[in-house]
Design a protein around this motif. Sequence first.
Motif, mmCIF file in Angstrom:
data_model
loop_
_atom_site.group_PDB
_atom_site.id
_atom_site.type_symbol
_atom_site.label_atom_id
_atom_site.label_comp_id
_atom_site.label_asym_id
_atom_site.label_seq_id
_atom_site.Cartn_x
_atom_site.Cartn_y
_atom_site.Cartn_z
ATOM 1 N N LEU A 158 0.716 -1.178 0.101
ATOM 2 C CA LEU A 158 0.010 -0.083 -0.003
ATOM 3 C C LEU A 158 0.858 1.413 0.085
ATOM 4 O O LEU A 158 0.475 2.370 -0.857
ATOM 5 C CB LEU A 158 -0.958 -0.032 1.204
ATOM 6 C CG LEU A 158 -1.984 -1.153 1.306
ATOM 7 C CD1 LEU A 158 -2.735 -1.203 2.609
ATOM 8 C CD2 LEU A 158 -3.105 -0.591 0.341
ATOM 9 N N LEU A 159 2.022 1.142 0.825
ATOM 10 C CA LEU A 159 2.970 2.277 0.806
ATOM 11 C C LEU A 159 3.598 2.672 -0.520
ATOM 12 O O LEU A 159 3.620 3.872 -1.030
ATOM 13 C CB LEU A 159 3.798 2.007 2.019
ATOM 14 C CG LEU A 159 4.868 3.288 1.999
ATOM 15 C CD1 LEU A 159 4.077 4.545 2.559
ATOM 16 C CD2 LEU A 159 5.922 2.889 3.189
ATOM 17 N N LEU A 160 3.792 1.612 -1.087
ATOM 18 C CA LEU A 160 4.684 1.692 -2.485
ATOM 19 C C LEU A 160 3.513 2.211 -3.534
ATOM 20 O O LEU A 160 3.807 3.304 -4.356
ATOM 21 C CB LEU A 160 5.004 0.446 -3.032
ATOM 22 C CG LEU A 160 5.729 0.285 -4.366
ATOM 23 C CD1 LEU A 160 6.984 1.480 -4.160
ATOM 24 C CD2 LEU A 160 6.281 -1.100 -4.725
ATOM 25 N N ASP A 161 2.231 1.941 -3.599
ATOM 26 C CA ASP A 161 1.163 2.412 -4.259
ATOM 27 C C ASP A 161 1.205 3.756 -3.994
ATOM 28 O O ASP A 161 0.953 4.622 -5.011
ATOM 29 C CB ASP A 161 -0.067 1.470 -4.099
ATOM 30 C CG ASP A 161 -1.378 1.740 -4.978
ATOM 31 O OD1 ASP A 161 -1.235 2.836 -5.672
ATOM 32 O OD2 ASP A 161 -1.822 0.691 -5.153
ATOM 33 N N LEU A 162 0.775 4.115 -2.788
ATOM 34 C CA LEU A 162 0.709 5.575 -2.506
ATOM 35 C C LEU A 162 1.780 6.515 -2.934
ATOM 36 O O LEU A 162 1.747 7.582 -3.470
ATOM 37 C CB LEU A 162 0.611 5.732 -0.950
ATOM 38 C CG LEU A 162 0.375 7.361 -0.600
ATOM 39 C CD1 LEU A 162 -1.149 7.604 -0.972
ATOM 40 C CD2 LEU A 162 0.414 7.162 1.241
ATOM 41 N N LEU A 163 3.055 6.053 -2.749
ATOM 42 C CA LEU A 163 4.158 6.809 -3.284
ATOM 43 C C LEU A 163 4.016 6.942 -4.827
ATOM 44 O O LEU A 163 4.631 8.051 -5.288
ATOM 45 C CB LEU A 163 5.315 6.389 -2.906
ATOM 46 C CG LEU A 163 5.995 6.247 -1.333
ATOM 47 C CD1 LEU A 163 7.131 5.425 -0.970
ATOM 48 C CD2 LEU A 163 5.973 7.672 -1.013
ATOM 49 N N ALA A 164 3.684 5.983 -5.477
ATOM 50 C CA ALA A 164 3.686 5.915 -6.932
ATOM 51 C C ALA A 164 2.469 6.842 -7.777
ATOM 52 O O ALA A 164 2.623 7.590 -8.498
ATOM 53 C CB ALA A 164 3.538 4.491 -7.683
ATOM 54 N N THR A 165 1.534 6.562 -6.875
ATOM 55 C CA THR A 165 -0.029 7.265 -7.472
ATOM 56 C C THR A 165 -0.400 8.408 -6.766
ATOM 57 O O THR A 165 -1.003 9.330 -7.263
ATOM 58 C CB THR A 165 -1.038 6.133 -7.251
ATOM 59 O OG1 THR A 165 -1.577 5.828 -6.217
ATOM 60 C CG2 THR A 165 -0.734 4.942 -8.142
ATOM 61 N N ARG A 166 -0.085 8.570 -5.377
ATOM 62 C CA ARG A 166 -0.506 9.696 -4.568
ATOM 63 C C ARG A 166 -2.112 9.850 -4.447
ATOM 64 O O ARG A 166 -2.493 10.845 -4.144
ATOM 65 C CB ARG A 166 0.053 10.974 -5.312
ATOM 66 C CG ARG A 166 1.667 11.060 -5.107
ATOM 67 C CD ARG A 166 1.929 12.416 -5.567
ATOM 68 N NE ARG A 166 3.429 12.494 -5.819
ATOM 69 C CZ ARG A 166 4.201 13.550 -6.223
ATOM 70 N NH1 ARG A 166 3.453 14.524 -6.463
ATOM 71 N NH2 ARG A 166 5.629 13.305 -6.372
ATOM 72 N N ASP A 167 -2.477 8.592 -4.888
ATOM 73 C CA ASP A 167 -4.072 8.457 -4.821
ATOM 74 C C ASP A 167 -4.249 8.093 -2.961
ATOM 75 O O ASP A 167 -4.729 6.813 -2.806
ATOM 76 C CB ASP A 167 -4.467 7.342 -5.559
ATOM 77 C CG ASP A 167 -6.027 7.182 -5.564
ATOM 78 O OD1 ASP A 167 -6.677 7.880 -4.710
ATOM 79 O OD2 ASP A 167 -6.523 6.641 -6.546
#
Length: 205
Positions: A158-167
């Motif tokens: 989830l953290l990697l997703d957040l860093l990548a998408t800022r969603d």
Amino acid sequence: MTSGTDSERREELIARVLEYSATHGLSDMSLRPLATAVGSSPRVLLYYFGSKEGLIREVLARSRARQLDAVEQAANSGSDPIETLWRWLTDPGQAEIERLFFEGCVRSLHNQDGAWRDFGAASVQEWLTPMRQVVTRTGAAGNTPYAPTLVLAAIRGLLLDLLATRDQERIEGAFADLIRLLRTAPEESAGLPPRPGVTSPDAAQ
């Protein structure tokens, strides 16, 4: 220089290098521009860290230690530990150090003998014991021997997703679902033995 002055100067330099690396990354790091950016010289950096590889390993170790300290504090906090950990990890002020962390993980997959060696593996093993405390204190019903691995993988994903998408909205919703799933997992799953032929690294913690 006295040993005390040397130690203080080394700590000051590593703090500056860590800040610089969190912003600029380490993949293309060159000693000369790095030294200029931290108010030093290549000669002084080599004096304190031995080599460029030694400097990178020190930076990676410090960034990993910072994260490990956060998870250990969360495990021993008076509030919900997994929520406390998540808030720390997703704090915008931690974004650069998180990017440095993931850079280290990816580079360690391809560099088995250099400065990045074992970074990814160590970053998992170090977290498993405090994550066991986090999972237990969160009240997860499905607290199996593999639960710390599962929760750690979910949080980092989830953290990697957040860093990548800022969603932020989508990721926060997914995190809330994760917490609900942890707390509503069938109680019969708790304490299940490992599958035949499979050794759980978590169970040995």
